[in-house]
Design an enzyme around this catalytic site. Structure first.
Site, mmCIF file in Angstrom:
data_model
loop_
_atom_site.group_PDB
_atom_site.id
_atom_site.type_symbol
_atom_site.label_atom_id
_atom_site.label_comp_id
_atom_site.label_asym_id
_atom_site.label_seq_id
_atom_site.Cartn_x
_atom_site.Cartn_y
_atom_site.Cartn_z
ATOM 1 N N LEU A 74 8.038 3.247 -1.218
ATOM 2 C CA LEU A 74 8.208 3.597 0.193
ATOM 3 C C LEU A 74 6.938 3.389 1.017
ATOM 4 O O LEU A 74 6.855 3.817 2.170
ATOM 5 C CB LEU A 74 8.710 5.036 0.323
ATOM 6 C CG LEU A 74 10.053 5.304 -0.366
ATOM 7 C CD1 LEU A 74 10.442 6.760 -0.239
ATOM 8 C CD2 LEU A 74 11.144 4.390 0.175
ATOM 9 N N SER A 75 5.968 2.719 0.447
ATOM 10 C CA SER A 75 4.726 2.427 1.148
ATOM 11 C C SER A 75 4.948 1.275 2.128
ATOM 12 O O SER A 75 5.643 0.311 1.819
ATOM 13 C CB SER A 75 3.664 2.050 0.117
ATOM 14 O OG SER A 75 2.449 1.781 0.730
ATOM 15 N N MET A 112 -2.873 5.587 0.402
ATOM 16 C CA MET A 112 -2.265 5.077 -0.829
ATOM 17 C C MET A 112 -2.939 3.789 -1.285
ATOM 18 O O MET A 112 -3.105 3.549 -2.479
ATOM 19 C CB MET A 112 -0.759 4.862 -0.660
ATOM 20 C CG MET A 112 0.008 6.152 -0.400
ATOM 21 S SD MET A 112 -0.392 7.504 -1.531
ATOM 22 C CE MET A 112 0.015 6.796 -3.112
ATOM 23 N N GLU A 113 -3.372 2.977 -0.340
ATOM 24 C CA GLU A 113 -4.068 1.744 -0.687
ATOM 25 C C GLU A 113 -5.404 2.057 -1.351
ATOM 26 O O GLU A 113 -5.773 1.426 -2.348
ATOM 27 C CB GLU A 113 -4.256 0.883 0.564
ATOM 28 C CG GLU A 113 -2.987 0.230 1.082
ATOM 29 C CD GLU A 113 -2.001 1.175 1.777
ATOM 30 O OE1 GLU A 113 -0.877 0.741 2.053
ATOM 31 O OE2 GLU A 113 -2.346 2.349 2.044
ATOM 32 N N ASP A 127 -9.124 -1.553 -19.708
ATOM 33 C CA ASP A 127 -8.574 -2.754 -20.341
ATOM 34 C C ASP A 127 -9.669 -3.658 -20.891
ATOM 35 O O ASP A 127 -9.554 -4.180 -22.002
ATOM 36 C CB ASP A 127 -7.716 -3.527 -19.339
ATOM 37 C CG ASP A 127 -7.151 -4.790 -19.943
ATOM 38 O OD1 ASP A 127 -6.488 -4.704 -20.999
ATOM 39 O OD2 ASP A 127 -7.382 -5.883 -19.381
#
Length: 159
Positions: A74-75, A112-113, A127
């Site tokens: 929903l962004s 959110m970004e 990783d």
């Protein structure tokens, strides 16, 4: 508490921001990566088999911030004007603090970004180093600062 990502029937919806005026939005988020001091020293000396760990993590964080609407349903897709990923290190404890700053002139915030950028940079560190040490831990991801829009300035209380 009012959750604006649901309609009156409880269905998920993207919030309508079309009536809002664009303003300059800034957000800063961080994530902590805990590892052994020896592994951190190897990262800094260029001794990792996969190469420049922090350089690759920086690029991953920038790319992640730009791809946030592809990852969070929903962004809103935003025209991001600036993304920076920086690292603060504590050699004695083996902690890398990943900090992501995002800026845009938009109708909705860029929190959110910034959080996605910090999270993916931290995951990239894991990783690239997991072959040397699988016990690396990614700690709390949090919003440190935001400004722009009607809610004004937010600063996380660090006490």
């Amino acid at each position: 508490m009012n959750f604006n990502h649901f309609d009156e029937h409880g269905h998920a919806v993207m919030v309508d921001v079309s009536a809002k005026q664009p303003t300059l939005r800034t957000a800063i988020a961080e994530a902590a990566v805990q590892m052994s001091p020896e592994l951190l020293a190897a990262i800094n000396s260029g001794g990792m088999a996969k190469g420049d760990v922090l350089g690759v993590a920086r690029l991953a964080g920038i790319q992640a911030a730009k791809r946030t609407p592809d990852l969070i349903p929903l962004s809103h897709p935003l025209s991001i004007h600036h993304v920076a990923v920086d690292f603060e290190q504590d050699a004695a404890t083996g902690v890398i603090c990943v900090r992501c700053t995002v800026r845009a002139f938009e109708r909705t915030g860029v929190e959110m970004e910034a959080m996605t950028g910090a999270a993916l940079a931290a995951l990239t560190i894991y990783d690239m180093c997991k072959g040397s040490d699988k016990s690396i831990a990614i700690g709390q991801i949090s919003l440190l600062y935001k400004e722009g829009g009607k809610s004004g300035v937010y600063r996380r209380d660090t006490v």
